[in-house]
Design a protein around this motif. Structure first.
Motif, PDB file in Angstrom:
ATOM      1  N   VAL A 216       8.880  18.183  74.507  1.00 20.08           N
ATOM      2  CA  VAL A 216       9.813  17.561  75.439  1.00 20.08           C
ATOM      3  C   VAL A 216      10.035  18.507  76.605  1.00 20.08           C
ATOM      4  CG1 VAL A 216      12.200  16.817  75.750  1.00 20.08           C
ATOM      5  CG2 VAL A 216      10.933  16.100  73.730  1.00 20.08           C
ATOM      6  N   CYS A 217      10.230  19.754  76.306  1.00 22.79           N
ATOM      7  CA  CYS A 217      10.385  20.799  77.307  1.00 22.79           C
ATOM      8  C   CYS A 217      10.055  22.108  76.607  1.00 22.79           C
ATOM      9  CB  CYS A 217      11.808  20.816  77.845  1.00 22.79           C
ATOM     10  SG  CYS A 217      12.021  21.933  79.211  1.00 22.79           S
TER      11      CYS A 217
ATOM     12  N   HIS B  87      17.452  23.584  87.931  1.00 23.57           N
ATOM     13  CA  HIS B  87      16.932  22.583  88.864  1.00 23.57           C
ATOM     14  C   HIS B  87      16.845  21.184  88.259  1.00 23.57           C
ATOM     15  CE1 HIS B  87      16.444  25.856  91.463  1.00 23.57           C
ATOM     16  NE2 HIS B  87      15.150  25.963  91.516  1.00 23.57           N
ATOM     17  N   HIS B  88      17.077  21.068  86.958  1.00 23.37           N
ATOM     18  CA  HIS B  88      16.952  19.769  86.297  1.00 23.37           C
ATOM     19  C   HIS B  88      18.268  19.256  85.720  1.00 23.37           C
ATOM     20  CE1 HIS B  88      12.742  20.908  86.630  1.00 23.37           C
ATOM     21  NE2 HIS B  88      12.501  19.620  86.591  1.00 23.37           N
ATOM     22  N   ILE B  89      19.373  19.872  86.084  1.00 21.95           N
ATOM     23  CA  ILE B  89      20.677  19.372  85.645  1.00 21.95           C
ATOM     24  C   ILE B  89      21.369  18.723  86.828  1.00 21.95           C
ATOM     25  CG2 ILE B  89      20.949  21.016  83.762  1.00 21.95           C
ATOM     26  CD1 ILE B  89      22.825  22.643  85.531  1.00 21.95           C
TER      27      ILE B  89
ATOM     28  N   THR C 288      21.566   6.817  83.830  1.00 27.81           N
ATOM     29  CA  THR C 288      21.274   5.646  83.018  1.00 27.81           C
ATOM     30  C   THR C 288      20.413   6.038  81.830  1.00 27.81           C
ATOM     31  OG1 THR C 288      21.352   4.237  84.976  1.00 27.81           O
ATOM     32  CG2 THR C 288      20.257   3.326  83.027  1.00 27.81           C
ATOM     33  N   GLY C 289      20.852   5.663  80.645  1.00 33.88           N
ATOM     34  CA  GLY C 289      20.106   5.946  79.426  1.00 33.88           C
ATOM     35  C   GLY C 289      20.409   7.301  78.814  1.00 33.88           C
ATOM     36  N   GLN C 290      21.293   8.065  79.408  1.00 35.69           N
ATOM     37  CA  GLN C 290      21.569   9.417  78.935  1.00 35.69           C
ATOM     38  C   GLN C 290      22.040   9.433  77.484  1.00 35.69           C
ATOM     39  OE1 GLN C 290      24.265  11.585  81.456  1.00 35.69           O
ATOM     40  NE2 GLN C 290      24.306  13.370  80.137  1.00 35.69           N
ATOM     41  N   GLN C 291      22.981   8.602  77.142  1.00 40.80           N
ATOM     42  CA  GLN C 291      23.509   8.605  75.777  1.00 40.80           C
ATOM     43  C   GLN C 291      22.442   8.193  74.762  1.00 40.80           C
ATOM     44  OE1 GLN C 291      26.398  10.073  75.019  1.00 40.80           O
ATOM     45  NE2 GLN C 291      25.722   9.861  72.912  1.00 40.80           N
ATOM     46  N   GLN C 292      21.596   7.238  75.130  1.00 38.82           N
ATOM     47  CA  GLN C 292      20.510   6.825  74.233  1.00 38.82           C
ATOM     48  C   GLN C 292      19.533   7.978  73.998  1.00 38.82           C
ATOM     49  OE1 GLN C 292      21.643   5.103  76.853  1.00 38.82           O
ATOM     50  NE2 GLN C 292      21.579   2.910  76.485  1.00 38.82           N
TER      51      GLN C 292
ATOM     52  N   TYR D   3      22.163  20.104  76.002  1.00 36.04           N
ATOM     53  CA  TYR D   3      22.041  20.242  77.459  1.00 36.04           C
ATOM     54  C   TYR D   3      21.971  18.890  78.163  1.00 36.04           C
ATOM     55  CZ  TYR D   3      21.440  25.197  76.669  1.00 36.04           C
ATOM     56  OH  TYR D   3      21.661  26.495  76.302  1.00 36.04           O
ATOM     57  N   VAL D   4      21.330  17.919  77.532  1.00 30.90           N
ATOM     58  CA  VAL D   4      21.299  16.576  78.118  1.00 30.90           C
ATOM     59  C   VAL D   4      22.714  16.007  78.157  1.00 30.90           C
ATOM     60  CG1 VAL D   4      20.451  14.199  77.848  1.00 30.90           C
ATOM     61  CG2 VAL D   4      18.910  16.130  77.409  1.00 30.90           C
ATOM     62  N   GLU D   5      23.451  16.186  77.058  1.00 35.19           N
ATOM     63  CA  GLU D   5      24.801  15.629  76.969  1.00 35.19           C
ATOM     64  C   GLU D   5      25.808  16.384  77.839  1.00 35.19           C
ATOM     65  OE1 GLU D   5      27.205  13.641  73.399  1.00 35.19           O
ATOM     66  OE2 GLU D   5      26.535  15.695  72.977  1.00 35.19           O
ATOM     67  N   LYS D   6      25.811  17.690  77.783  1.00 34.27           N
ATOM     68  CA  LYS D   6      26.830  18.486  78.480  1.00 34.27           C
ATOM     69  C   LYS D   6      26.524  18.696  79.961  1.00 34.27           C
ATOM     70  CE  LYS D   6      29.416  22.805  78.259  1.00 34.27           C
ATOM     71  NZ  LYS D   6      30.779  22.457  78.029  1.00 34.27           N
ATOM     72  N   TYR D   7      25.266  18.931  80.292  1.00 33.90           N
ATOM     73  CA  TYR D   7      24.906  19.290  81.662  1.00 33.90           C
ATOM     74  C   TYR D   7      24.057  18.236  82.370  1.00 33.90           C
ATOM     75  CZ  TYR D   7      26.544  23.952  80.385  1.00 33.90           C
ATOM     76  OH  TYR D   7      27.308  25.026  79.985  1.00 33.90           O
ATOM     77  N   ASN D   8      23.900  17.077  81.760  1.00 31.41           N
ATOM     78  CA  ASN D   8      23.111  15.991  82.363  1.00 31.41           C
ATOM     79  C   ASN D   8      21.673  16.435  82.656  1.00 31.41           C
ATOM     80  OD1 ASN D   8      25.550  14.429  82.456  1.00 31.41           O
ATOM     81  ND2 ASN D   8      26.094  15.569  84.288  1.00 31.41           N
ATOM     82  N   LEU D   9      21.103  17.228  81.740  1.00 33.35           N
ATOM     83  CA  LEU D   9      19.729  17.703  81.898  1.00 33.35           C
ATOM     84  C   LEU D   9      18.777  16.515  81.896  1.00 33.35           C
ATOM     85  CD1 LEU D   9      17.582  20.006  81.910  1.00 33.35           C
ATOM     86  CD2 LEU D   9      17.618  19.854  79.407  1.00 33.35           C
TER      87      LEU D   9
END
Length: 101
Positions: A4-5, A19-21, A27-31, A79-85
């Motif tokens: 994934v990364c 640079h990616h946050i 849209t779709g973040q929670q999923q 990081y996706v949840e907290k920082y919108n990565l």
């Protein structure tokens, strides 16, 4: 399997994550967060992950996860949840399409 990364991108080259946050949810973040958290554990690390920005321990065991096609560290969901990565478009599209089915 595809990553994934890469750990190098996220944890050694912290400019990548910076640079990616974003400031806003997407849209779709929670999923995507839910999908990442539901992966199958394939290995565990001997410690806990630390937030690369604050240095605080993330309250979860650090594991390596997979869905059979992709693999990732368990703290990616944090990081996706907290920082919108934002992750790769290919991965995000893959997850969102899969979640619709």
């Amino acid at each position: 399997m595809k990553q994934v990364c890469s750990s190098k991108d996220l944890y050694i080259n912290s400019n990548y994550i910076k640079h990616h946050i974003g400031n806003n949810h997407f849209t779709g973040q929670q999923q995507i967060v839910e999908y990442l958290k539901q992966g199958k554990c394939i290995a565990s690390a001997a410690g806990r992950a630390k937030d690369i920005f604050t240095g605080k321990t993330i309250n979860e065991e650090l594991t390596f996860m997979t869905d059979g096609k992709y693999e990732w560290r368990s703290d990616i969901a944090y990081y996706v949840e907290k920082y919108n990565l934002r992750l790769s478009k290919d991965f995000e599209d893959y997850v969102l399409k899969k979640r619709k089915n």
